[in-house]
Design an enzyme around this catalytic site. Structure first.
Site, PDB file in Angstrom:
ATOM      1  N   CYS A  85       0.837  -1.189   0.000  1.00 24.11           N
ATOM      2  CA  CYS A  85       0.000   0.000   0.000  1.00 24.11           C
ATOM      3  C   CYS A  85       0.878   1.248   0.000  1.00 24.11           C
ATOM      4  CB  CYS A  85      -0.905  -0.012   1.228  1.00 24.11           C
ATOM      5  SG  CYS A  85      -1.939   1.457   1.404  1.00 24.11           S
ATOM      6  N   GLN A 275      -8.439  19.684   8.186  1.00 23.17           N
ATOM      7  CA  GLN A 275      -7.145  19.071   8.487  1.00 23.17           C
ATOM      8  C   GLN A 275      -7.360  17.633   8.952  1.00 23.17           C
ATOM      9  OE1 GLN A 275      -4.337  20.316   7.758  1.00 23.17           O
ATOM     10  NE2 GLN A 275      -4.553  22.531   7.700  1.00 23.17           N
ATOM     11  N   ASP A 354      -9.925  34.929  -5.385  1.00 18.21           N
ATOM     12  CA  ASP A 354      -8.881  34.042  -5.909  1.00 18.21           C
ATOM     13  C   ASP A 354      -7.538  34.693  -5.597  1.00 18.21           C
ATOM     14  OD1 ASP A 354      -7.052  32.544  -7.337  1.00 18.21           O
ATOM     15  OD2 ASP A 354      -8.311  32.375  -9.123  1.00 18.21           O
ATOM     16  N   CYS A 401       1.983  23.162   3.731  1.00 24.00           N
ATOM     17  CA  CYS A 401       1.868  21.717   3.518  1.00 24.00           C
ATOM     18  C   CYS A 401       2.862  21.239   2.472  1.00 24.00           C
ATOM     19  CB  CYS A 401       0.435  21.344   3.112  1.00 24.00           C
ATOM     20  SG  CYS A 401      -0.103  22.079   1.556  1.00 24.00           S
TER      21      CYS A 401
END
Length: 448
Positions: A85, A275, A354, A401
């Site tokens: 996996c 999150q 945006d 991130c």
């Protein structure tokens, strides 16, 4: 294309790559001696027997056949599917070493890409390391040769869906029912028309969203409804785009998560971004607010605010200050406003914009702020940073991130805009994976 050399070879692992694979070079005497090879399942300091799995001009790839000399940092993976996996790639590395590796990835990226280094490295933040993943997506594939429908994450070779019966990083109410989920789909008339199942866990309910390419039969709907009732899942269907998601039957159940430290309760929809690690998320918010150090009366701008994950705790903590959240997804902004009202917070505003486009006409941009918090997607925040009136800001806290885009943006802030990278550190949002979540603090140029 040249044929792969399937002969087992012995190599020494000298480093760990950004995606969690061992780094070695083909040994002397090999036809490609000295060429870099990335080895799945190997750790620095180990001697391993490997078999080549892919070849390119600049590097090769291989898998570990046998660990001849193990690293003292090697541990026995908890999950029986480790190695096949692709959901986790670092279960064989001790948890303390995992976070040290991620910290080094962050610092290397800051130096190599941004040509910057923090004055202080923050201690790593850690939360739950097992059963933490409350949001994700399982791939689904009917495999006729196995006479079976596979439900799981992609294999390390992403062309294939991993044949798994359990997952130890997904929330337990789902992670130990993957086999039942696979059997459910295999029993549907539409088993070949369901490519994915998204999951998201709230405080009281876990929702499953079945993407289906053809209309479902009444019999399939009944099977799904019975499974949801038996296992305690809220079942949603997605026949088209994200706006097509609807409950299988009746009214959609409320999905919420609570952050008691700030007396905040967030309502969300099945495909909304939250999150993934609840405990780490609360620790991350607490650290961000501590580093931002909002003083009475200060105005705070929260960019890429989503549902208000940081914005609402900021508003609660800021007292008589004002908080403005900006997000590109208009639906998330609408739900963030509803969350503010739900929690009785009146000292904040939300705007849809945006943030990668021209912001000259945005009214919030001209309001003036004391502190800035931003939590962008993987692409980073360079476009909006170049448009912000940075002069007058007393501090920037950047939650990231992706260490590469953080490093690029940090390089611009420090080397072009004159700011100082005061502190930076990692947060283990995704234990046992190579994903690096981090936080950085910038101070403004010194006057004079």
């Amino acid at each position: 294309m040249a044929r792969l050399d399937q002969t087992p070879k012995t190599v020494s692992i000298v480093d760990l790559s950004h995606d969690g694979r061992g780094v070695a070079r083909w040994p002397e005497g090999d036809a490609h001696a000295g060429k870099t090879v990335f080895v799945a399942g190997a750790l620095p300091g180990e001697t391993v027997s490997v078999q080549q799995t892919a070849r390119s001009r600049h590097f090769d790839e291989a898998k570990t056949l046998e660990v001849i000399a193990a690293s003292p940092d090697r541990v026995t993976p908890r999950c029986p599917h480790f190695g096949t996996c692709g959901g986790c790639v670092l279960q064989h590395l001790a948890e303390d070493r995992q976070i040290a590796y991620k910290q080094q990835v962050l610092l290397d990226n800051l130096q190599r890409i941004g040509h910057v280094a923090p004055a202080t490295v923050l201690p790593p933040l850690r939360g739950d390391s097992w059963g933490y993943r409350r949001k994700g997506r399982f791939s689904v594939r009917r495999v006729e040769k196995k006479d079976k429908t596979l439900v799981g994450f992609r294999e390390q070779d992403p062309r294939f869906v991993a044949d798994i019966a359990e997952c130890h990083v997904v929330v337990p109410q789902l992670g130990f029912k993957v086999a039942e989920l696979g059997a459910l789909v295999d029993g549907l008339d539409a088993r070949r028309d369901i490519p994915q199942i998204e999951f998201i866990a709230g405080e009281a309910r876990t929702a499953l969203v079945f993407r289906h390419l053809q209309p479902l039969s009444d019999a399939d709907k009944a099977r799904l409804e019975a499974f949801g009732a038996e296992q305690g899942f809220a079942i949603f269907l997605q026949p088209g785009g994200i706006d097509s998601v609807q409950p299988l039957s009746g009214e959609a159940p409320q999905l919420t998560f609570r952050m008691p430290q700030w007396d905040v309760d967030l309502l969300f929809r099945p495909l909304d971004f939250i999150q993934v690690n609840a405990k780490l998320n609360e620790a991350m918010i607490a650290r961000a607010l501590d580093l931002l150090d909002v003083q009475p009366g200060e105005r705070v701008l929260d960019l890429f605010c989503g549902l208000g994950n940081f914005t609402l705790p900021l508003a609660r903590a800021s007292g008589d200050g004002a908080v403005v959240g900006v997000e590109g997804d208009a639906g998330l902004v609408q739900r963030a406003r509803a969350n503010a009202e739900r929690n009785g917070l009146g000292n904040l505003q939300f705007f849809a914009a945006d943030l990668a486009q021209d912001l000259a006409g945005q009214p919030w941009l001209k309001a003036g702020f004391d502190k800035l918090l931003l939590d962008p997607a993987r692409s980073g925040a360079i476009e909006v940073l170049k448009q912000l009136p940075l002069k007058g800001l007393k501090r920037i806290v950047y939650v990231s991130c992706h260490p590469g885009s953080l490093a690029r943006d940090a390089g611009w802030l420090v080397n072009e805009a004159g700011w100082t990278l005061r502190e930076a550190g990692v947060m283990d949002m995704f234990p046992h994976t190579a994903h690096v979540e981090s936080i950085a603090v910038f101070d403004p140029p010194k006057k004079g």
